[in-house]
Design a protein around this motif. Sequence first.
Motif, PDB file in Angstrom:
ATOM      1  N   TRP A  31       0.802  -1.116   0.214  1.00  0.00           N
ATOM      2  CA  TRP A  31       0.123   0.029  -0.106  1.00  0.00           C
ATOM      3  C   TRP A  31       0.962   1.151   0.045  1.00  0.00           C
ATOM      4  O   TRP A  31       0.392   2.288  -0.311  1.00  0.00           O
ATOM      5  N   PHE A  32       2.067   1.344   0.535  1.00  0.00           N
ATOM      6  CA  PHE A  32       2.910   2.501   0.976  1.00  0.00           C
ATOM      7  C   PHE A  32       4.235   2.228   0.118  1.00  0.00           C
ATOM      8  O   PHE A  32       4.767   1.149   0.329  1.00  0.00           O
ATOM      9  N   PRO A  33       4.534   3.245  -0.574  1.00  0.00           N
ATOM     10  CA  PRO A  33       6.006   3.242  -1.358  1.00  0.00           C
ATOM     11  C   PRO A  33       7.001   3.027  -0.024  1.00  0.00           C
ATOM     12  O   PRO A  33       6.992   3.646   0.812  1.00  0.00           O
ATOM     13  N   PHE A  34       8.003   2.141  -0.182  1.00  0.00           N
ATOM     14  CA  PHE A  34       8.890   1.822   0.929  1.00  0.00           C
ATOM     15  C   PHE A  34       8.345   1.301   2.375  1.00  0.00           C
ATOM     16  O   PHE A  34       8.955   1.317   3.180  1.00  0.00           O
ATOM     17  N   GLY A  35       7.139   1.151   2.293  1.00  0.00           N
ATOM     18  CA  GLY A  35       6.443   0.457   3.617  1.00  0.00           C
ATOM     19  C   GLY A  35       6.892  -0.572   3.885  1.00  0.00           C
ATOM     20  O   GLY A  35       6.968  -1.029   5.152  1.00  0.00           O
ATOM     21  N   SER A  36       7.454  -1.563   3.020  1.00  0.00           N
ATOM     22  CA  SER A  36       7.817  -2.773   3.628  1.00  0.00           C
ATOM     23  C   SER A  36       9.356  -2.491   4.169  1.00  0.00           C
ATOM     24  O   SER A  36       9.752  -3.673   4.922  1.00  0.00           O
ATOM     25  N   LEU A  37       9.980  -1.567   4.176  1.00  0.00           N
ATOM     26  CA  LEU A  37      11.152  -1.250   4.884  1.00  0.00           C
ATOM     27  C   LEU A  37      10.852  -0.433   6.116  1.00  0.00           C
ATOM     28  O   LEU A  37      11.443  -0.467   7.209  1.00  0.00           O
ATOM     29  N   ILE A  38       9.940   0.579   6.120  1.00  0.00           N
ATOM     30  CA  ILE A  38       9.392   1.522   7.095  1.00  0.00           C
ATOM     31  C   ILE A  38       8.882   0.557   8.114  1.00  0.00           C
ATOM     32  O   ILE A  38       9.146   1.010   9.411  1.00  0.00           O
ATOM     33  N   GLY A  39       7.979  -0.212   7.840  1.00  0.00           N
ATOM     34  CA  GLY A  39       7.140  -1.165   8.930  1.00  0.00           C
ATOM     35  C   GLY A  39       7.936  -1.526   9.696  1.00  0.00           C
ATOM     36  O   GLY A  39       8.136  -1.302  10.977  1.00  0.00           O
ATOM     37  N   PRO A  40       9.004  -2.644   9.141  1.00  0.00           N
ATOM     38  CA  PRO A  40       9.712  -3.477  10.251  1.00  0.00           C
ATOM     39  C   PRO A  40      10.806  -2.756  11.057  1.00  0.00           C
ATOM     40  O   PRO A  40      11.057  -2.911  12.129  1.00  0.00           O
TER      41      PRO A  40
END
Length: 122
Positions: A31-40
């Motif tokens: 859903w969010f650009p670079f959310g896969s990095l920011i979330g963790p």
Amino acid sequence: MSDEQELLPKPSQEVRQWAMFCHLSGLLGIWFPFGSLIGPLILWQMKREKDSFIDAQGREALNFQITMTIATLISVGLTVVLIGYLLIIPVVICSFVLPIIAGVKANNGFPYRYPFTWRLVK
């Protein structure tokens, strides 16, 4: 289940849940650009002091997401020579399937190590 896993004490439900969230937060990239990095990264930074299990699993999730981001960028770059189209398929599948497997394992109290992961964050 190995003998080693049976001997380790199981983390508390809250600790297991936060470790699971660290893995599953990598799916925010849908859903969010670079959310896969920011979330963790955010979850690991907030909860790593609470328990060593959260620290280890959060670090593992972050390293996996960094590796998948690099693999995606390389695959997209290689679409110029057409091989990138073939490489992006397994990268995308791994980006969705492995965090779910890791989340389930962490929620059951078992540490999970992602395959093919470049461990930059120590």
